[in-house]
Design a protein around this motif. Structure first.
Motif, PDB file in Angstrom:
ATOM      1  N   ASP A   1      -6.817  22.680  16.562  1.00  0.00           N
ATOM      2  CA  ASP A   1      -6.521  24.105  17.464  1.00  0.00           C
ATOM      3  C   ASP A   1      -7.781  23.227  18.599  1.00  0.00           C
ATOM      4  N   LEU A   2      -8.596  22.440  17.866  1.00  0.00           N
ATOM      5  CA  LEU A   2      -9.920  22.448  19.047  1.00  0.00           C
ATOM      6  C   LEU A   2      -8.608  22.176  19.793  1.00  0.00           C
ATOM      7  N   ALA A   3      -7.936  20.778  19.726  1.00  0.00           N
ATOM      8  CA  ALA A   3      -7.812  19.887  20.440  1.00  0.00           C
ATOM      9  C   ALA A   3      -6.568  20.517  21.374  1.00  0.00           C
ATOM     10  N   GLU A   4      -6.136  21.030  20.464  1.00  0.00           N
ATOM     11  CA  GLU A   4      -4.486  22.342  22.200  1.00  0.00           C
ATOM     12  C   GLU A   4      -5.409  22.773  22.264  1.00  0.00           C
ATOM     13  N   ALA A   5      -6.278  23.765  22.258  1.00  0.00           N
ATOM     14  CA  ALA A   5      -7.195  24.472  22.806  1.00  0.00           C
ATOM     15  C   ALA A   5      -7.967  23.747  24.308  1.00  0.00           C
ATOM     16  N   TRP A   6      -8.606  22.579  23.417  1.00  0.00           N
ATOM     17  CA  TRP A   6      -8.604  21.665  25.117  1.00  0.00           C
ATOM     18  C   TRP A   6      -8.342  21.509  26.022  1.00  0.00           C
ATOM     19  N   VAL A   7      -6.965  20.943  25.479  1.00  0.00           N
ATOM     20  CA  VAL A   7      -5.907  20.684  26.654  1.00  0.00           C
ATOM     21  C   VAL A   7      -5.705  21.513  27.322  1.00  0.00           C
ATOM     22  N   VAL A   8      -5.238  23.042  26.954  1.00  0.00           N
ATOM     23  CA  VAL A   8      -5.253  23.968  27.890  1.00  0.00           C
ATOM     24  C   VAL A   8      -6.148  24.777  28.508  1.00  0.00           C
TER      25      VAL A   8
ATOM     26  N   SER B   1      -1.430  23.844  45.175  1.00  0.00           N
ATOM     27  CA  SER B   1      -0.733  22.325  45.131  1.00  0.00           C
ATOM     28  C   SER B   1      -0.043  22.020  44.248  1.00  0.00           C
ATOM     29  N   ILE B   2       0.461  20.738  44.859  1.00  0.00           N
ATOM     30  CA  ILE B   2       1.550  19.482  44.580  1.00  0.00           C
ATOM     31  C   ILE B   2       1.058  19.321  42.679  1.00  0.00           C
ATOM     32  N   VAL B   3      -0.416  18.881  42.961  1.00  0.00           N
ATOM     33  CA  VAL B   3      -0.827  18.247  41.779  1.00  0.00           C
ATOM     34  C   VAL B   3      -0.715  19.913  40.421  1.00  0.00           C
ATOM     35  N   THR B   4      -0.202  19.333  39.601  1.00  0.00           N
ATOM     36  CA  THR B   4      -0.111  20.148  38.288  1.00  0.00           C
ATOM     37  C   THR B   4      -0.454  19.573  37.000  1.00  0.00           C
ATOM     38  N   PHE B   5      -1.221  19.786  35.512  1.00  0.00           N
ATOM     39  CA  PHE B   5      -1.633  19.148  34.007  1.00  0.00           C
ATOM     40  C   PHE B   5      -0.981  20.078  33.499  1.00  0.00           C
ATOM     41  N   ARG B   6      -0.106  19.843  32.617  1.00  0.00           N
ATOM     42  CA  ARG B   6       0.442  20.281  31.534  1.00  0.00           C
ATOM     43  C   ARG B   6       0.712  19.532  30.277  1.00  0.00           C
ATOM     44  N   SER B   7       1.291  20.669  29.427  1.00  0.00           N
ATOM     45  CA  SER B   7       0.281  20.196  28.386  1.00  0.00           C
ATOM     46  C   SER B   7       1.800  18.669  27.560  1.00  0.00           C
ATOM     47  N   LEU B   8       1.714  17.615  27.096  1.00  0.00           N
ATOM     48  CA  LEU B   8       2.724  16.233  26.805  1.00  0.00           C
ATOM     49  C   LEU B   8       2.659  16.596  25.267  1.00  0.00           C
ATOM     50  N   ASP B   9       1.888  16.920  24.564  1.00  0.00           N
ATOM     51  CA  ASP B   9       2.155  16.298  23.284  1.00  0.00           C
ATOM     52  C   ASP B   9       1.680  16.948  22.301  1.00  0.00           C
ATOM     53  N   ALA B  10       1.413  18.243  22.014  1.00  0.00           N
ATOM     54  CA  ALA B  10       0.844  18.764  20.891  1.00  0.00           C
ATOM     55  C   ALA B  10       0.051  18.837  19.552  1.00  0.00           C
ATOM     56  N   ALA B  11      -1.224  18.500  19.741  1.00  0.00           N
ATOM     57  CA  ALA B  11      -1.898  18.318  18.071  1.00  0.00           C
ATOM     58  C   ALA B  11      -0.734  18.863  16.869  1.00  0.00           C
ATOM     59  N   GLN B  12      -0.587  17.386  16.369  1.00  0.00           N
ATOM     60  CA  GLN B  12      -0.212  17.561  14.839  1.00  0.00           C
ATOM     61  C   GLN B  12      -1.529  18.204  13.547  1.00  0.00           C
ATOM     62  N   LEU B  13      -0.909  18.811  13.238  1.00  0.00           N
ATOM     63  CA  LEU B  13      -2.485  19.058  11.433  1.00  0.00           C
ATOM     64  C   LEU B  13      -2.782  17.496  10.815  1.00  0.00           C
ATOM     65  N   PRO B  14      -3.717  16.848  11.526  1.00  0.00           N
ATOM     66  CA  PRO B  14      -3.639  15.557  10.750  1.00  0.00           C
ATOM     67  C   PRO B  14      -3.812  15.511   8.742  1.00  0.00           C
ATOM     68  N   SER B  15      -2.656  14.836   8.400  1.00  0.00           N
ATOM     69  CA  SER B  15      -2.884  14.894   6.685  1.00  0.00           C
ATOM     70  C   SER B  15      -4.076  14.159   5.956  1.00  0.00           C
ATOM     71  N   SER B  16      -5.178  13.421   6.951  1.00  0.00           N
ATOM     72  CA  SER B  16      -6.164  12.641   5.996  1.00  0.00           C
ATOM     73  C   SER B  16      -7.365  12.379   6.427  1.00  0.00           C
ATOM     74  N   PRO B  17      -8.817  12.469   6.249  1.00  0.00           N
ATOM     75  CA  PRO B  17      -9.605  12.258   6.916  1.00  0.00           C
ATOM     76  C   PRO B  17      -9.596  11.119   7.635  1.00  0.00           C
ATOM     77  N   SER B  18     -10.262  11.547   8.912  1.00  0.00           N
ATOM     78  CA  SER B  18     -10.835  10.431   9.569  1.00  0.00           C
ATOM     79  C   SER B  18     -12.364   9.406   9.051  1.00  0.00           C
ATOM     80  N   SER B  19     -12.725  10.241   8.180  1.00  0.00           N
ATOM     81  CA  SER B  19     -14.323   9.321   8.243  1.00  0.00           C
ATOM     82  C   SER B  19     -14.161  10.135   7.237  1.00  0.00           C
ATOM     83  N   PRO B  20     -14.989   9.964   6.278  1.00  0.00           N
ATOM     84  CA  PRO B  20     -15.567   8.037   5.741  1.00  0.00           C
ATOM     85  C   PRO B  20     -13.928   7.933   5.693  1.00  0.00           C
ATOM     86  N   ASN B  21     -14.420   6.194   6.487  1.00  0.00           N
ATOM     87  CA  ASN B  21     -13.505   5.248   5.955  1.00  0.00           C
ATOM     88  C   ASN B  21     -13.884   4.602   4.778  1.00  0.00           C
ATOM     89  N   THR B  22     -13.127   4.932   3.414  1.00  0.00           N
ATOM     90  CA  THR B  22     -12.938   4.078   2.448  1.00  0.00           C
ATOM     91  C   THR B  22     -13.548   2.883   1.766  1.00  0.00           C
TER      92      THR B  22
END
Length: 533
Positions: free
Chosen positions: A127-134, A155-176
């Motif tokens: 949710d935080l990654a999605e909200a940050w892109v928005v 303005s002709i310059v726009t910013f839009r979402s390209l890839d929605a965040a996925q629910l992570p399946s395993s923790p990134s830290s700590p690296n056992t």
């Protein structure tokens, strides 16, 4: 240290190295378990600049978007974007706290922004990654269109979402896995360092080569450790020959080492071999009394007469070692209370070994050991047999140094893996102060198994444990027995100029083989020298 020395150190301490390495692995694994789990979700957005209907317009728009996206990196990590994302996700964290959990990157030569958000749960990270892109898109739109005119041009310059965040399946830290690998590596390094430091600071006797290098004195014998020794049993029963099937391997190895020591003494000086030998040590508990007793037995087994004297007038041990009654001895002879023939006790059945106990413990042992009477007595006995004198340790008292100065030299017994080189060198220095001769060093209690045994020459220990297939040696012939019984003894020779000796005392139950060699006469040159004295 050479490369082989490092290998020996690792082999000698492999258990400690393995234990410390395993401990490091467990510490790394435990650290990973104690760390809070962190999940990371990734989302991305793209900056676009207008819609081109031809290649030139498209290329110009793409280049413009790439130039603009670099300026949006600072915008993406601003507090305003963080506050908008917190409001959208309902998080109570401050903008500064959220900025530490989010990372925004611009891949090289692209117009995209990649947002990586970390949180304690997979859902919160997504949710935080999605909200940050928005939030980035809202602020880019607000910034680009803030100067729009009344005509409503955007303005002709726009910013839009390209890839929605996925629910992570395993923790990134700590690296056992990484933590375990680092823990193992650190454990191995610490273990090797521990082994090397222990090798450097361990000054105990470890090998014959190091003893000779440290002291400058030759090692003339090494005695293996024997687990069968106790307070009442200190004499080796192995009689020589191929008796490995009859005795334990340890006992046979000790017997062979004593025969080797006997041979080294015999050939130390062929023209004038030492006949008055002091056996001492640096400190108590190094086994000098046990060594001298078994060495005397080995010399007697070869057919040469030997007299062993207990010169330790502070803590006499020889009578107990040989299983002989304690009573009158050396001190009684020196003060004139008894004659040598009355107190010299035979041991064994060879008729070659005689023991002179210490007698009553005197209040002034140093004065007695330094007396002219003892000097004359040793000269008389040395004419008849090899004389071995058990002396006190060198470092606590001066008795051994006094004795050695009046004899042919001293054998210094040291204990493997107990005595330090500093103690051994101090003991040898005490002998040097009185200008006494050191015949050599005997290393007692050396290991017979493991990498430590290689330093003392017992690498091929399996030889001692091999079952002998040769037939047992034939018993001594009747002629040999008769010749042995006819050979004169030191006691009878000493008694020829005085009254008959006292009745023999009770002998030990040990049975040594009969020998046929007659008692050797003292060399003429030695007799002349002593006469001149």
């Amino acid at each position: 240290m050479e490369l082989t020395d490092y290998w020996k150190v690792l082999r000698a301490h492999w258990v400690s190295i393995l234990a410390i390495a395993v401990l490091g692995t467990l510490v790394g694994f435990g650290w990973a378990l104690l760390q809070p789990k962190v999940y990371t979700a990734n989302a991305s957005g793209i900056v676009s600049a207008g819609v081109g209907t031809d290649i030139g317009s498209a290329m110009a728009g793409e280049n413009y978007a790439k130039s603009r996206v670099k300026s949006y990196l600072d915008l993406a990590m601003s507090r305003s974007v963080a506050a908008s994302a917190a409001e959208a996700t309902g998080l109570s964290d401050s903008p500064d706290a959220l900025l530490t959990r989010v990372r925004v990157e611009n891949p090289l030569d692209t117009a995209t922004l990649k947002v990586s958000a970390s949180a304690g749960t997979p859902e919160e990270a997504r949710d935080l990654a999605e909200a940050w892109v928005v939030a980035i898109g809202d602020h880019v739109s607000e910034l680009e269109n803030s100067g729009a005119g009344a005509d409503g041009a955007m303005s002709i310059v726009t910013f839009r979402s390209l890839d929605a965040a996925q629910l992570p399946s395993s923790p990134s830290s700590p690296n056992t896995k990484l933590a375990v690998a680092i823990g193992s590596l650190v454990g191995v390094v610490v273990a090797i360092g521990y082994a090397l430091l222990r090798r450097v600071f361990d000054r105990r006797v470890r090998s014959t080569a190091e003893v000779e290098q440290e002291t400058g004195t030759a090692v003339i014998g090494t005695i293996p450790a024997h687990r069968g020794f106790d307070d009442d049993n200190r004499i080796i029963l192995s009689t020589g020959g191929n008796d490995r099937s009859q005795r334990g391997a340890d006992e046979y190895a000790v017997a062979e080492s004593l025969r080797e020591l006997r041979t080294n003494l015999q050939f130390m000086n062929i023209d004038d071999p030492p006949r008055k030998i002091v056996v001492t040590s640096a400190l108590p508990g190094e086994g000098k009394s046990t060594v001298i007793s078994n060495l005397a037995n080995a010399i007697a087994a070869s057919g040469r007469p030997v007299i062993v004297i207990d010169g330790d007038l502070r803590r006499p041990m020889l009578a107990k070692t040989f299983g002989l009654p304690e009573g009158a001895g050396l001190t009684d002879v020196l003060i004139g209370r008894a004659k040598i023939v009355d107190v010299l006790q035979p041991w064994g059945t060879s008729g070659k070994l005689f023991v002179l106990g210490a007698g009553k413990v005197p209040p002034n042992p140093s004065e007695l050991l330094g007396s002219k009477r003892l000097h004359s007595l040793l000269d008389e006995l040395a004419e008849l047999a090899t004389v071995l004198i058990d002396a006190p340790p060198l470092l606590p008292v001066t008795d051994a140094a006094i004795l050695t100065a009046r004899t042919d030299g001293a054998l210094v017994v040291t204990r493997a893996r107990r005595t330090t080189y500093d103690e051994l060198k101090a003991a040898l220095a005490n002998l040097g102060k009185v200008k006494a001769h050191t015949l050599g060093i005997i290393i007692n209690g050396v290991p017979m198994r493991g990498v430590s045994a290689e330093g003392y020459g017992y690498r091929y220990r399996s030889y001692y444990g091999r079952t002998a297939t040769e037939p047992a040696a034939a018993a001594p012939s009747a002629a040999q027995s008769a010749a042995s019984s006819a050979a004169p003894s030191p006691a009878s020779s000493a008694a020829s100029s005085s009254e008959a000796p006292a009745q023999p005392v009770k002998r030990s139950s040990y049975r040594a083989p009969q020998q046929s060699e007659p008692v050797p006469a003292a060399p003429a040159s030695r007799r002349r020298a002593r006469t001149a004295e």
